[in-house]
Design a protein around this motif. Structure first.
Motif, PDB file in Angstrom:
ATOM      1  N   ALA A 183       0.829  -1.207   0.000  1.00 21.26           N
ATOM      2  CA  ALA A 183       0.000   0.000   0.000  1.00 21.26           C
ATOM      3  C   ALA A 183       0.863   1.256   0.000  1.00 21.26           C
ATOM      4  O   ALA A 183       0.552   2.249  -0.689  1.00 21.26           O
ATOM      5  N   GLY A 184       1.966   1.231   0.766  1.00 21.85           N
ATOM      6  CA  GLY A 184       2.859   2.384   0.789  1.00 21.85           C
ATOM      7  C   GLY A 184       3.500   2.655  -0.561  1.00 21.85           C
ATOM      8  O   GLY A 184       3.621   3.820  -0.973  1.00 21.85           O
ATOM      9  N   MET A 185       3.911   1.605  -1.279  1.00 27.21           N
ATOM     10  CA  MET A 185       4.505   1.805  -2.595  1.00 27.21           C
ATOM     11  C   MET A 185       3.492   2.350  -3.585  1.00 27.21           C
ATOM     12  O   MET A 185       3.823   3.200  -4.430  1.00 27.21           O
ATOM     13  N   VAL A 186       2.242   1.887  -3.488  1.00 21.39           N
ATOM     14  CA  VAL A 186       1.201   2.435  -4.359  1.00 21.39           C
ATOM     15  C   VAL A 186       0.971   3.913  -4.063  1.00 21.39           C
ATOM     16  O   VAL A 186       0.840   4.744  -4.977  1.00 21.39           O
ATOM     17  N   VAL A 187       0.947   4.269  -2.781  1.00 21.01           N
ATOM     18  CA  VAL A 187       0.740   5.669  -2.399  1.00 21.01           C
ATOM     19  C   VAL A 187       1.914   6.532  -2.853  1.00 21.01           C
ATOM     20  O   VAL A 187       1.728   7.677  -3.293  1.00 21.01           O
ATOM     21  N   ILE A 188       3.126   5.999  -2.770  1.00 18.93           N
ATOM     22  CA  ILE A 188       4.296   6.760  -3.227  1.00 18.93           C
ATOM     23  C   ILE A 188       4.203   7.028  -4.723  1.00 18.93           C
ATOM     24  O   ILE A 188       4.437   8.154  -5.195  1.00 18.93           O
ATOM     25  N   GLY A 189       3.854   6.002  -5.501  1.00 20.83           N
ATOM     26  CA  GLY A 189       3.682   6.211  -6.934  1.00 20.83           C
ATOM     27  C   GLY A 189       2.577   7.210  -7.243  1.00 20.83           C
ATOM     28  O   GLY A 189       2.732   8.076  -8.120  1.00 20.83           O
ATOM     29  N   ALA A 190       1.457   7.103  -6.522  1.00 24.82           N
ATOM     30  CA  ALA A 190       0.364   8.056  -6.733  1.00 24.82           C
ATOM     31  C   ALA A 190       0.777   9.471  -6.337  1.00 24.82           C
ATOM     32  O   ALA A 190       0.381  10.446  -6.995  1.00 24.82           O
ATOM     33  N   GLN A 191       1.579   9.596  -5.287  1.00 23.87           N
ATOM     34  CA  GLN A 191       2.042  10.916  -4.854  1.00 23.87           C
ATOM     35  C   GLN A 191       2.920  11.564  -5.918  1.00 23.87           C
ATOM     36  O   GLN A 191       2.786  12.760  -6.208  1.00 23.87           O
TER      37      GLN A 191
END
Length: 409
Positions: free
Chosen positions: A237-245
């Motif tokens: 989830a953190g990696m997805v949020v980083i990419g979205a950020q």
């Protein structure tokens, strides 16, 4: 139909309960920590003016600003120089430890607290790069960024070889570090802690203690699996949020540029190159600004790349090509406009989108260089002799000095 049904839950479980993009997380860890360490070391002579007791923003005004904005800074506990020097030095050491991947779970938290505290002590001197650093260093705590290319990964491999599949080995250094951090939390916030940053730090400390106890117990295999699955889900989830950020940063910057008149007519870069504040090399800026066609092309290319990047993630080849253009663009901004740390932070964020195959080849290439450096014989006079190739030795095998595989970290 009946043969495919049982495989779908298993594939879903592998997608969710197995850490993904571990090499990209390692690149983010190394890059962010390196940028933070370089920035803090560069500003070492000016640290007291920026964030310390000599800052134009006095200690009382900083406390008022922190309370009004609801932010967090450990520098608000005491305004003396000694406490500031401790926080600044510990932040630098934590950045170096995170970059090497040493005790990453604890040092990443120290890095987050130190950087956020320094930035919130005097937010008036920050820029866009500081905002991105504050955001990404918080995400760094949530992901498993030390699975590869770290001292933690090498220690875990050695522990698995010595202990097998049973309970984990003893870790006196980790226990001592955990106890010291717990004592600091109790001294700073007491117990029970107030809601906010103190409660979040206490929860991180408690989860780390639970993690160690469960992995040391010999009969807690199922509980270990549950904790590993939860950590993997948080990481993914953190990696997805980083990419979205990162996509949000580029999309916002691109769409705001489209609304500007200078960007619409293609002259924004021309005016930026004539600002004395950003003229690192005036002769180079003047030479580029003198070419109207090149300025027009670079201005439109900047907007097009930023707006189009989120839409190219579905196409691997187009995404990789656009990544190369964006990295070159940030390198040009660092040289032409004299904004190195903002450019470096964005380059690190861009590297998160690199393909895993490229990163694994890069890691293998670095491992080969390390092996060759270690296997080079030393002449009696102290000078290094000729390097030993990978195919030397008996029957095409490497010599005995390089027979043991070199750890990736």
């Amino acid at each position: 139909m009946t043969t495919e049904a049982p495989g779908r839950p298993a594939r879903l479980a592998r997608a969710v309960l197995v850490p993904r993009a571990t090499y990209q997380a390692a690149v983010l860890r190394i890059g962010l920590a390196a940028v933070i360490a370089a920035f803090l070391l560069r500003e070492w002579p000016h640290r007291r003016v920026l964030y310390g007791d000599r800052s134009p923003l006095s200690y009382d005004l900083a406390l008022t600003l922190i309370q009004e904005e609801g932010t967090f800074s450990v520098l608000g506990w005491w305004g003396g120089r000694l406490w500031f020097e401790i926080v600044y030095t510990v932040t630098v050491l934590a950045a170096l430890a995170v970059m090497a991947g040493w005790r990453t779970r604890a040092t990443a938290v120290l890095l987050m607290v130190g950087l956020v505290s320094l930035e919130n002590r005097n937010p008036l001197v920050g820029d866009g790069g500081d905002n991105i650093l504050r955001i990404m260093v918080i995400y760094l705590v949530l992901i498993r960024c030390a699975q590869v290319w770290s001292l933690d990964a090498r220690r875990a491999r050695r522990a698995r070889r010595s202990a097998g599949d049973g309970a984990g080995s003893r870790d006196p250094v980790g226990v001592a570090l955990w106890a010291v951090l717990g004592a600091l939390l109790f001294w700073a916030f007491g117990f029970p802690p107030p809601v906010g940053w103190p409660l979040a730090l206490w929860l991180l400390w408690a989860v780390q203690g639970l993690w160690y106890v469960v992995h040391r117990a010999s009969g807690a295999r199922e509980l270990r699996s549950v904790l590993d699955g939860c950590a993997a889900m948080a990481h993914n989830a953190g990696m997805v949020v980083i990419g979205a950020q990162v996509c949000l940063i580029y999309a916002t910057a691109g769409w705001y540029k489209i609304q500007g008149t200078r960007w619409q007519e293609g002259s924004a870069l021309y005016y930026a190159l004539h600002l004395d504040y950003f003229a690192l090399w005036p002769w180079l800026s003047a030479a580029l600004a003198g070419n109207a066609l090149l300025v027009l092309a670079l201005t439109y290319l900047t907007v097009a790349v930023q707006v189009a990047f989120p839409f190219t993630l579905a196409n691997r080849r187009l995404k990789n090509a656009l990544l190369a253009v964006m990295i070159a663009e940030h390198a040009g901004i660092a040289v032409l406009l004299g904004i190195p740390f903002l450019s470096l932070v964005m380059i690190v964020c861009d590297l998160v989108f690199l393909p895993t195959s490229f990163l694994t080849r890069l890691g293998a290439w670095c491992a080969r260089l390390t092996r060759r450096g270690r296997s080079a014989p030393v002449a009696p006079s102290g000078r290094s002799g000729p390097s030993v190739s990978a195919g030397s030795g008996e029957a095409g095998r490497p010599p005995a000095a390089t027979a043991e595989p070199t750890p990736v970290g």
